[in-house]
Enzyme design. Structure first.
Site, PDB file in Angstrom:
ATOM      1  N   GLU A 158       1.112  -1.183  -0.335  1.00 30.67           N
ATOM      2  CA  GLU A 158      -0.086  -0.139  -0.117  1.00 30.67           C
ATOM      3  C   GLU A 158       0.705   1.301   0.264  1.00 30.67           C
ATOM      4  O   GLU A 158       0.996   2.638   1.068  1.00 30.67           O
ATOM      5  CB  GLU A 158      -0.950   0.341   1.713  1.00 30.67           C
ATOM      6  CG  GLU A 158      -2.119  -1.129   1.384  1.00 30.67           C
ATOM      7  CD  GLU A 158      -3.103  -0.821   2.089  1.00 30.67           C
ATOM      8  OE1 GLU A 158      -3.911  -1.707   2.150  1.00 30.67           O
ATOM      9  OE2 GLU A 158      -2.723  -0.334   3.148  1.00 30.67           O
ATOM     10  N   GLU A 314      -6.662  -7.478  -1.169  1.00 28.36           N
ATOM     11  CA  GLU A 314      -7.529  -7.794   0.987  1.00 28.36           C
ATOM     12  C   GLU A 314      -8.257  -7.090   0.498  1.00 28.36           C
ATOM     13  O   GLU A 314      -8.466  -6.147  -0.827  1.00 28.36           O
ATOM     14  CB  GLU A 314      -6.061  -6.755   1.296  1.00 28.36           C
ATOM     15  CG  GLU A 314      -4.864  -6.865   1.928  1.00 28.36           C
ATOM     16  CD  GLU A 314      -4.268  -5.774   2.671  1.00 28.36           C
ATOM     17  OE1 GLU A 314      -5.240  -5.523   3.253  1.00 28.36           O
ATOM     18  OE2 GLU A 314      -3.105  -5.807   2.860  1.00 28.36           O
TER      19      GLU A 314
END
Length: 660
Positions: A158, A314
């Site tokens: 991320e 995710e």
């Protein structure tokens, strides 16, 4: 700008949809690992992400490596038939790194160094961090480049979260270097930044500072360039690790984006750097219909991938832990979430995480194996989901096709968010979401697009909020309409160029020909004020914004009845070449948008779904079409298919194969 990675394949040896999640095995004793493999098999898991936060376990002291535990873990997963997405752990430098290199910490805009004890705390421009990241990546790639379990490499985690902007001394040096490369010299920099305003002219590179705190609004062009620079520093980190891996492995390389929720990284640029696009998506609990936001994120991810298969890296099995109120998912909601992603192009459905953590900041985050264990609703639903996905191998590699696009431009968003705009109430995200939500309810599948990319495949292009528009983007949109496309533009669009300077000729000047109007004056409303627009027999309510429009070749189809511009045009339609350009100069919601878009659909030849239809997505296959239907309603709905009508039960999903 052409989106999408160059890698044409999928994961090596994988012929099915992928199912699984982050496996942080280092949090658990070894005796749990064998149990986990058995449970993964029971749940239908065939792919797990490993090692994302394990730097200190792999390198407990500088230059001292321990791979024995990871060897055992990968071998055990491979023996159990579980494939691995192996991560470089560079999002979490060890405590010893910050002890040895405190100067590598991220510094806030106010000059405060951020300490370790969290994640993402290293300055992206730090030479010490870059060197350490390269070393651990090299060791991993050498050791596991051809491991039979590894089918994918996962760089970092991320990028841009929790921090993407750094104001350290390292950043200052790198920013000056980046500006020199971008502009070539100070004369070009001064011209681009408009430094003759407020006497900001720079006479030497050592005078150029980071855009830190200022007495009043800072230079907007400088701030915009700093956003570009900060994003590029993160991409430099990614490319460095990716290129090391490619020296030792032929497996595809990716990193996980946060499309739709994190706007600090320009995914059109990032999408060209990864082999397979991957995304993290979490429902916003405060949004009652957050499944629409999920769909937007999925459509954006597919668009960044250029329509190719992508990975949902995710999402959550139930509630998360980082929102003010972390609402649990209702029974059946997880299945609807997963199939919404699959319908919109995902060939992998993964979770954070496999087993719920007992400690740390995310111990209240849901997982595939929750704290309640396998005797739980969440576990039973996830086992069922794994079985459902296992039966959909025929969908792998097929594509979701849209004939409508909404423009999504990170640089425009960054620029519009800077200080001193005409109204704080005109928010680009709200504008885009309002149009997307309307199309979602109309059953229209949507791509997200950059204004400079090829738009010829779309019947309709919507630009709800395109504040910054380059000359190339304006020319592209104009050519699109001239060639037969239908374009709708929302308020406060085409205002500035790439340096946040108002276009020569005034507001919306680059779109004057294609829209047949120009803006004489911006007329934002006071807080809470509304206005009305007469549109045929309908009276539409607008808010936030109005324009004093001057019509050249357009036809007025909506007129301000009340507000700051009574009697003046509010909505216009212009024929340009073989196509049509619409301009909507105020903020419309819900039914008002539905009324206007009905006419726009007719121009474009777009047919909305019948009222009450479930969310449906057509996926193209080699010999058939696959319709993925997701019913978010609390009642059964009828779905008309070529083979005849069928029923999708309340809160359920269904996949239909329809012969061509």
């Amino acid at each position: 700008m052409t989106p999408g990675p160059s890698y044409e394949g999928w994961l090596p040896g994988v012929e099915s949809l992928c199912y699984g999640g982050d496996y942080n095995a280092e949090q658990w004793p070894r005796e749990v690992w064998a149990q986990d493999v058995r449970l993964m098999t029971e749940a239908g898991v065939n792919l797990v992400s490993v090692g994302i936060f394990s730097w200190v376990r792999l390198e407990p002291r500088p230059g001292e490596y321990d791979f024995a535990w990871l060897d055992e873990l990968l071998d055990g997963l491979h023996a159990g038939g579980i494939r691995v997405d192996l991560a470089t752990p560079t999002v979490v430098p060890p405590a010893w790194f910050f002890r040895d290199h405190p100067e590598a910490r991220v510094v806030t805009r106010d000059g405060v160094p951020l300490g370790p004890g969290s994640r993402g705390a290293a300055a992206p421009s730090s030479p010490q961090y870059r060197a350490a990241a390269a070393r651990i990546t090299t060791e991993l790639a050498r050791r596991y480049g051809d491991h039979p379990a590894v089918v994918l490499w996962h760089v970092h985690n991320e990028y841009g979260a929790p921090v993407g902007w750094d104001y350290s001394e390292h950043a200052l040096v790198a920013f000056r270097r980046w500006l020199a490369d971008r502009y070539g010299g100070l004369d070009a920099l001064n011209a681009a930044w408009g430094t003759t305003f407020w006497g900001q002219v720079y006479g030497g590179w050592d005078e150029v500072a980071l855009p830190g705190p200022t007495p009043t609004a800072g230079n907007p062009a400088q701030l915009l360039d700093f956003a570009r620079f900060s994003d590029e520093m993160l991409r430099e980190l990614y490319r460095a690790e990716r290129d090391i891996i490619r020296q030792h492995s032929d497996r595809p390389v990716t990193t996980n984006f946060m499309a739709g929720t994190h706007l600090g990284t320009d995914l059109w640029r990032w999408g060209q750097e990864v082999d397979v696009v991957a995304n993290d998506n979490y429902l916003m609990a405060a949004d009652v219909d957050n499944h629409v936001g999920l769909a937007l994120s999925a459509d954006l991810t597919r668009s960044v991938a250029g329509g190719k298969p992508w990975i949902l890296m995710e999402h959550s099995s139930s509630g998360v832990n980082w929102q003010p109120r972390n609402v649990a998912k209702k029974p059946g909601e997880e299945k609807r979430n997963a199939f919404s992603h699959v319908g919109r192009g995902a060939d992998a459905v993964l979770f954070f995480q496999w087993r719920a953590s007992r400690f740390g900041a995310e111990k209240f985050h849901s997982a595939m194996v929750p704290h309640a264990g396998t005797d739980s609703r969440v576990w039973r639903e996830l086992v069922e989901l794994g079985g459902d996905l296992a039966g959909l191998a025929a969908l792998r590699g097929t594509r979701t096709v849209a004939d409508v696009a909404i423009l999504w431009d990170y640089e425009s968003f960054w620029a519009q968010d800077l200080d001193w705009r005409p109204s704080v109430d005109l928010r680009h995200r709200e504008q885009v979401e309002a149009y997307y939500r309307r199309l979602w309810h109309d059953g229209v599948t949507v791509d997200l697009a950059h204004p400079e990319q090829d738009l010829s495949a779309y019947r309709l292009v919507l630009a709800p909020s395109q504040y910054l528009l380059t000359a190339a983007g304006a020319a592209n949109l104009t050519a699109y309409v001239a060639s037969g496309g239908t374009l709708l533009v929302g308020p406060f669009s085409g205002i500035v160029d790439e340096h946040d300077a108002v276009h020569p000729g005034g507001f919306m000047a680059p779109l004057k020909d294609v829209l047949g109007v120009w803006v004489e004056e911006l007329l934002p409303l006071r807080e809470g004020e509304t206005l009305t627009v007469t549109h045929g027999d309908a009276t539409l309510e607008g808010r936030v914004w109005a324009d004093h429009l001057r019509v050249t070749t357009a036809r007025t189809v909506g007129t301000y009845a009340t507000g700051p511009a009574p009697g003046l045009p509010a909505i216009t339609r212009n024929e340009h070449g073989a196509g049509t350009g619409w301009y909507v100069s105020t903020v419309l919601d819900g039914e008002a948008l539905r009324t206007v878009l009905a006419d726009v659909y007719a121009d474009a030849g777009v047919v909305p779904a019948a009222p009450g239809a479930p969310e449906t997505i057509v996926r193209r296959g080699a010999d058939a079409d696959y319709v993925v239907a997701v019913n978010h309603a609390d009642h059964d709905v009828d779905l008309e298919l070529p083979g005849g009508p069928t029923v999708v039960r309340a809160g359920d999903v269904a996949v239909f194969e329809v012969e061509r």
